[in-house]
Design an enzyme around this catalytic site. Sequence first.
Site, PDB file in Angstrom:
ATOM      1  N   ARG A  27       8.846  -5.135  -2.737  1.00 12.44           N
ATOM      2  CA  ARG A  27       7.470  -4.854  -3.134  1.00 12.44           C
ATOM      3  C   ARG A  27       6.897  -3.714  -2.282  1.00 12.44           C
ATOM      4  NH1 ARG A  27       5.468  -5.601   1.020  1.00 12.44           N
ATOM      5  NH2 ARG A  27       3.428  -4.973   0.252  1.00 12.44           N
ATOM      6  N   GLY A  28       5.662  -3.304  -2.678  1.00 15.43           N
ATOM      7  CA  GLY A  28       5.084  -2.120  -2.027  1.00 15.43           C
ATOM      8  C   GLY A  28       5.476  -0.925  -2.877  1.00 15.43           C
ATOM      9  N   ALA A  29       4.481  -0.108  -3.255  1.00 21.58           N
ATOM     10  CA  ALA A  29       4.732   0.944  -4.249  1.00 21.58           C
ATOM     11  C   ALA A  29       5.929   1.849  -3.918  1.00 21.58           C
ATOM     12  CB  ALA A  29       3.456   1.760  -4.448  1.00 21.58           C
TER      13      ALA A  29
ATOM     14  N   GLN B   8       0.523 -11.167   1.718  1.00 20.75           N
ATOM     15  CA  GLN B   8       1.311 -10.062   2.288  1.00 20.75           C
ATOM     16  C   GLN B   8       0.831  -9.705   3.696  1.00 20.75           C
ATOM     17  OE1 GLN B   8       0.152 -10.161  -0.815  1.00 20.75           O
ATOM     18  NE2 GLN B   8       1.477  -9.109  -2.261  1.00 20.75           N
TER      19      GLN B   8
ATOM     20  N   ASN C  14      -5.108  -0.605  -5.313  1.00 19.66           N
ATOM     21  CA  ASN C  14      -4.319  -1.215  -4.238  1.00 19.66           C
ATOM     22  C   ASN C  14      -4.468  -2.722  -4.374  1.00 19.66           C
ATOM     23  OD1 ASN C  14      -2.627  -0.931  -1.881  1.00 19.66           O
ATOM     24  ND2 ASN C  14      -4.343  -1.679  -0.676  1.00 19.66           N
ATOM     25  N   LYS C  15      -3.832  -3.443  -3.494  1.00 24.05           N
ATOM     26  CA  LYS C  15      -3.817  -4.905  -3.547  1.00 24.05           C
ATOM     27  C   LYS C  15      -5.209  -5.487  -3.733  1.00 24.05           C
ATOM     28  CE  LYS C  15      -1.078  -7.041  -3.657  1.00 24.05           C
ATOM     29  NZ  LYS C  15      -0.634  -7.527  -4.990  1.00 24.05           N
TER      30      LYS C  15
ATOM     31  N   ASP D  17      -1.371   1.924  -4.619  1.00 23.94           N
ATOM     32  CA  ASP D  17      -0.324   1.763  -5.634  1.00 23.94           C
ATOM     33  C   ASP D  17      -0.384   2.836  -6.713  1.00 23.94           C
ATOM     34  OD1 ASP D  17      -0.687  -1.102  -4.461  1.00 23.94           O
ATOM     35  OD2 ASP D  17       1.281  -1.000  -5.423  1.00 23.94           O
TER      36      ASP D  17
ATOM     37  N   ARG E 143       6.825  -4.247 -13.445  1.00 20.39           N
ATOM     38  CA  ARG E 143       5.444  -4.288 -12.907  1.00 20.39           C
ATOM     39  C   ARG E 143       4.722  -3.011 -13.364  1.00 20.39           C
ATOM     40  NH1 ARG E 143       4.687  -5.792  -6.747  1.00 20.39           N
ATOM     41  NH2 ARG E 143       2.739  -6.672  -7.529  1.00 20.39           N
TER      42      ARG E 143
HETATM   43  O1  MRU Z   1       1.956  -6.615  -4.918  1.00 19.59           O
HETATM   44  P1  MRU Z   1       2.491  -5.779  -3.789  1.00 19.59           P
HETATM   45  O2  MRU Z   1       2.786  -6.582  -2.579  1.00 19.59           O
HETATM   46  O3  MRU Z   1       3.637  -4.915  -4.226  1.00 19.59           O
HETATM   47  O4  MRU Z   1       1.275  -4.805  -3.426  1.00 19.59           O
HETATM   48  C1  MRU Z   1       1.457  -3.882  -2.386  1.00 19.59           C
HETATM   49  C2  MRU Z   1       0.251  -3.093  -2.078  1.00 19.59           C
HETATM   50  O5  MRU Z   1      -0.777  -3.230  -2.690  1.00 19.59           O
HETATM   51  C3  MRU Z   1       0.413  -2.029  -1.030  1.00 19.59           C
HETATM   52  O6  MRU Z   1      -0.762  -1.876  -0.298  1.00 19.59           O
HETATM   53  C4  MRU Z   1       0.763  -0.697  -1.707  1.00 19.59           C
HETATM   54  O7  MRU Z   1       1.845  -0.855  -2.567  1.00 19.59           O
HETATM   55  C5  MRU Z   1       1.047   0.365  -0.720  1.00 19.59           C
HETATM   56  S1  MRU Z   1       2.583   0.140   0.115  1.00 19.59           S
HETATM   57  C6  MRU Z   1       2.749   1.524   1.072  1.00 19.59           C
END
Ligand code: MRU
Length: 358
Positions: free
Chosen positions: A54-56, A204, A255-256, A245, A97
């Site tokens: 996970r994480g963009a 997270q 973002n999250k 994201d 996703r």
């Molecule tokens: O659902 P996730 O855990 O993939 O969401 C991640 C985030 O929102 C991060 O802040 C974002 O992807 C940036 S990671 C450098």
Amino acid sequence: MELQQVTHIDNVRLSDDGTRVVYIDQTQLPNRTIYKETNKAEELFRAIYELQVRGAPCIGIFAAYALYVLALQIPHEEFEPFYKELVRQRDYLNSSRPTAVNLSKMLDRMDACAKSHSGDSHAALLEAMRAEACAIHQEDIDMCYAISSYGLSLVKDGDTVLTHCNAGPLATSRYGTGQGPFYLAKERGINLKAYCDETRPLLQGARLTAYELQRAGVDVTLICDNMAGMVMKQGKIQACFVGCDRVALNGDAANKIGTSSVAVLAKHYNVPFYVLGPSSTIDFHCATGEDIEIELREPDEIRKKFFAEPVAPEGVKCYNPAFDVTDHSLITAIVTERGICYPPFSESFRKLFPEQFE
Ligand code: MRU
């Protein structure tokens, strides 16, 4: 506890024989560090969908390696049937996703790479795809380091910065984005403290950010999401650093979930709010946040996940958007690998990334 160089862990990579993707299953952290490896389409899809990866930026890198290992398994007498199957696999991975733009961007890069080698031998085509996936990974390593340096320039020795979700090494490569400045500060002997939101419902912040920062020896304090206003009011926070994201051209940033609430609080308490992200997360085709698709997830993530017993009545209706969009008017600056963008963001993007507007 022994301090670890969390910035030197490859959370995603190709297996030694180059035929499978190896990754840390992030759903098991912080209690267990489990490495998995696979070359099966369904498992690769599930790794993204279930947030094992996970994480963009990390999703983008993983998807590039995934499409390469799937390409290795496609029969290859002629280019056209090979390419048709590659596109099918690309679309399948891309449907895992919707919000992080890195996923579709990196899959498109891999697709374009295959097409541009259609006239070459099959071995040369596959080698080009492998090299492209590795280049995507290396570019992210470089971008994260640059973003972390620019981010660090925005704060001073002794500051405390609030962060949300996980935008550290696990979500990217090496330093990360939203949490990169903490690691760089540590390396450079600068005292930068972190407050980290737990980030309901998938935690997270608690499971990943607190874990990574603590292992690196950063002074980190974990808070529940609803405590951010309190610590800002108490004057404990000098800045907010978050990842992203998908960033629209006008600077609206997905973002999250919970990020935009932090930004509203920061505005109220006069705390600068910084979004840190690589250009791979800017969607130059997306005009505003209105155009960003927000992923909706299972109600049970709210009703029971991580609890010994359900914390809500069985079957109660839940609304579970995984992301929100922070309005550009709440963002002090967007920190990219080429520099710091201030409002108006579309003009700053034009100056820093002119090739995207040709
Ligand atoms: O659902 P996730 O855990 O993939 O969401 C991640 C985030 O929102 C991060 O802040 C974002 O992807 C940036 S990671 C450098």
